[in-house]
Design a protein around this motif. Sequence first.
Motif, PDB file in Angstrom:
ATOM      1  N   THR A 104      -9.807   2.454  -2.888  1.00  0.00           N
ATOM      2  CA  THR A 104      -9.664   1.027  -3.218  1.00  0.00           C
ATOM      3  C   THR A 104     -11.035   0.334  -3.233  1.00  0.00           C
ATOM      4  O   THR A 104     -11.314  -0.495  -4.114  1.00  0.00           O
ATOM      5  CB  THR A 104      -8.728   0.350  -2.207  1.00  0.00           C
ATOM      6  OG1 THR A 104      -7.441   0.977  -2.262  1.00  0.00           O
ATOM      7  CG2 THR A 104      -8.587  -1.138  -2.473  1.00  0.00           C
ATOM      8  N   ILE A 108     -12.600  -1.744  -6.415  1.00  0.00           N
ATOM      9  CA  ILE A 108     -13.012  -3.154  -6.382  1.00  0.00           C
ATOM     10  C   ILE A 108     -14.480  -3.293  -6.730  1.00  0.00           C
ATOM     11  O   ILE A 108     -14.877  -4.177  -7.508  1.00  0.00           O
ATOM     12  CB  ILE A 108     -12.694  -3.781  -5.006  1.00  0.00           C
ATOM     13  CG1 ILE A 108     -11.184  -3.784  -4.740  1.00  0.00           C
ATOM     14  CG2 ILE A 108     -13.241  -5.216  -4.930  1.00  0.00           C
ATOM     15  CD1 ILE A 108     -10.798  -4.216  -3.332  1.00  0.00           C
ATOM     16  N   GLN A 112     -15.947  -5.474  -9.901  1.00  0.00           N
ATOM     17  CA  GLN A 112     -16.965  -6.530  -9.807  1.00  0.00           C
ATOM     18  C   GLN A 112     -18.146  -6.218 -10.726  1.00  0.00           C
ATOM     19  O   GLN A 112     -18.626  -7.092 -11.459  1.00  0.00           O
ATOM     20  CB  GLN A 112     -17.448  -6.665  -8.355  1.00  0.00           C
ATOM     21  CG  GLN A 112     -16.422  -7.335  -7.424  1.00  0.00           C
ATOM     22  CD  GLN A 112     -16.959  -7.551  -6.029  1.00  0.00           C
ATOM     23  OE1 GLN A 112     -17.334  -6.579  -5.357  1.00  0.00           O
ATOM     24  NE2 GLN A 112     -16.993  -8.799  -5.577  1.00  0.00           N
ATOM     25  N   LEU A 119      -6.743  -8.452  -9.764  1.00  0.00           N
ATOM     26  CA  LEU A 119      -6.097  -7.239  -9.255  1.00  0.00           C
ATOM     27  C   LEU A 119      -4.715  -7.565  -8.711  1.00  0.00           C
ATOM     28  O   LEU A 119      -4.547  -8.542  -7.959  1.00  0.00           O
ATOM     29  CB  LEU A 119      -6.938  -6.615  -8.119  1.00  0.00           C
ATOM     30  CG  LEU A 119      -6.395  -5.288  -7.589  1.00  0.00           C
ATOM     31  CD1 LEU A 119      -7.015  -4.113  -8.323  1.00  0.00           C
ATOM     32  CD2 LEU A 119      -6.650  -5.125  -6.113  1.00  0.00           C
ATOM     33  N   TYR A 121      -1.905  -5.729  -6.415  1.00  0.00           N
ATOM     34  CA  TYR A 121      -1.982  -4.602  -5.489  1.00  0.00           C
ATOM     35  C   TYR A 121      -0.633  -4.200  -4.942  1.00  0.00           C
ATOM     36  O   TYR A 121       0.173  -5.038  -4.535  1.00  0.00           O
ATOM     37  CB  TYR A 121      -2.910  -4.962  -4.315  1.00  0.00           C
ATOM     38  CG  TYR A 121      -3.061  -3.847  -3.304  1.00  0.00           C
ATOM     39  CD1 TYR A 121      -2.822  -4.059  -1.958  1.00  0.00           C
ATOM     40  CD2 TYR A 121      -3.440  -2.568  -3.703  1.00  0.00           C
ATOM     41  CE1 TYR A 121      -2.954  -3.034  -1.032  1.00  0.00           C
ATOM     42  CE2 TYR A 121      -3.568  -1.535  -2.794  1.00  0.00           C
ATOM     43  CZ  TYR A 121      -3.325  -1.772  -1.462  1.00  0.00           C
ATOM     44  OH  TYR A 121      -3.456  -0.753  -0.561  1.00  0.00           O
ATOM     45  N   MET A 160      -9.407  -7.031   0.587  1.00  0.00           N
ATOM     46  CA  MET A 160      -9.252  -7.932  -0.561  1.00  0.00           C
ATOM     47  C   MET A 160      -9.446  -9.385  -0.136  1.00  0.00           C
ATOM     48  O   MET A 160     -10.114 -10.159  -0.832  1.00  0.00           O
ATOM     49  CB  MET A 160      -7.877  -7.713  -1.201  1.00  0.00           C
ATOM     50  CG  MET A 160      -7.804  -6.347  -1.877  1.00  0.00           C
ATOM     51  SD  MET A 160      -6.147  -5.925  -2.417  1.00  0.00           S
ATOM     52  CE  MET A 160      -6.402  -4.170  -2.728  1.00  0.00           C
ATOM     53  N   MET A 170     -12.896 -13.539  -7.572  1.00  0.00           N
ATOM     54  CA  MET A 170     -11.990 -12.382  -7.558  1.00  0.00           C
ATOM     55  C   MET A 170     -10.588 -12.832  -7.114  1.00  0.00           C
ATOM     56  O   MET A 170     -10.456 -13.546  -6.114  1.00  0.00           O
ATOM     57  CB  MET A 170     -12.500 -11.306  -6.592  1.00  0.00           C
ATOM     58  CG  MET A 170     -13.786 -10.623  -7.045  1.00  0.00           C
ATOM     59  SD  MET A 170     -13.586  -9.687  -8.572  1.00  0.00           S
ATOM     60  CE  MET A 170     -12.609  -8.298  -7.987  1.00  0.00           C
ATOM     61  N   PHE A 172      -6.663 -11.649  -6.055  1.00  0.00           N
ATOM     62  CA  PHE A 172      -5.873 -10.512  -5.567  1.00  0.00           C
ATOM     63  C   PHE A 172      -4.430 -10.963  -5.323  1.00  0.00           C
ATOM     64  O   PHE A 172      -4.198 -11.850  -4.488  1.00  0.00           O
ATOM     65  CB  PHE A 172      -6.450  -9.978  -4.255  1.00  0.00           C
ATOM     66  CG  PHE A 172      -7.865  -9.476  -4.375  1.00  0.00           C
ATOM     67  CD1 PHE A 172      -8.938 -10.233  -3.931  1.00  0.00           C
ATOM     68  CD2 PHE A 172      -8.122  -8.223  -4.932  1.00  0.00           C
ATOM     69  CE1 PHE A 172     -10.250  -9.768  -4.042  1.00  0.00           C
ATOM     70  CE2 PHE A 172      -9.433  -7.748  -5.035  1.00  0.00           C
ATOM     71  CZ  PHE A 172     -10.493  -8.527  -4.593  1.00  0.00           C
TER      72      PHE A 172
END
Length: 340
Positions: A104, A108, A112, A119, A121, A160, A170, A172
């Motif tokens: 994971t 990630i 980036q 994302l 998950y 995350m 970002m 999640f």
Amino acid sequence: MKILVTGGAGYIGSHTCLELLEAGHELTAIDDLSNSSKESLRRVEKLTGKKVDLRCFSLLDGEQTLAVLKEVQPDAVIHFAAMKAVGESVEYPLRYYKNNVSGTINLIEAMQTAGCKNLVYSSSCTVYGEPTKLPLTEDHPTATAESPYGWTKLMTEQIMRDVHVSDSSMNFTLLRYFNPVGAHASGDIGEDPNGIPNNLLPFITQVAVGKLAKLNIFGDDYETRDGTCIRDYIHVVDLAKAHVSAVEQVVAKQPGVVTYNLGTGTGSTVLEMVHAFEAASGKKLPYEIAPRRAGDIVAAYADPTKAKEELGWATTLDVNDMCRDSWRWQSQNPNGYEAS
Ligand code: WQD
């Protein structure tokens, strides 16, 4: 949209790829085929008449992972790839921490670097441990995990959250599954575990098809209506559709870190599932009561309100649909994808 699906050849991954294709999205899948078969995606392509670009490697190969992210430039990633056998994780903890957590981290980092911000998950209700309040809402405290597998889910969720604090661009979406079961109505794709199944439904279907002699029910002396444990079984097709809603929302709304419990909101005992399966399949299921299984919680079922309100998603299939569709898959594919 262009979507990258890790673990796309797996049980939930392949069902989600099918729904994503039906919703008009363009897919690249990454899968190391350690617990899946290319055949699942071949059948998804046949069922939908659309293509999936499958790349076969592990997320532990950070270079290949970055290369695919840069090449494909997906709008979002759905991350299923993980090892998920609770008992096996106790036996081989480092294998689980490396595969699930390091994999994971590689993903990630690659996202980036390649500029992919979104994302979805694949997490699990296992992060709650033994619930102190039912039904389970998303703000129920997470507990100390019962297994290294459970810790990998807790750790990756935390990673995350921490990445979002360091880089607020970002997003999640954490989907905490309850107990995924069932199969696509065609019977062409379904759950095909390696070796002896750990989970209830695939064990039941392998007994029904004659591959296993009988079901051992792990304890009937729990404080429940019939003494056996309660779980919130959710049809894998309903679950797959939740991913379509979640991935469309994460791109459209850039919500930061959001969490959803994905269950029906109804709990069923092990014996209720056995009887539902017998009714749906017409097969008598031989079983014996065996000692309790270490790490089992007594009862867990979801409050699915938040997913309904924010994703506009709710389950539509019930336990009878789950048992009927599980049986159709297993009876049409007694050896899973092996034969193909
Ligand atoms: C359900 C019930 C067993 C097998 C785990 C993970 C979860 C997710 C799903 C990965 C329990 C009983 C089972 C058998 C039995 N994993 N049972 N005889 O343990 O709720 O959840 O699998 O995505 O994260 O924690 O699922 O299907 O193993 O068990 O009596 O041969 O069935 O005791 O009460 P579980 P399960």
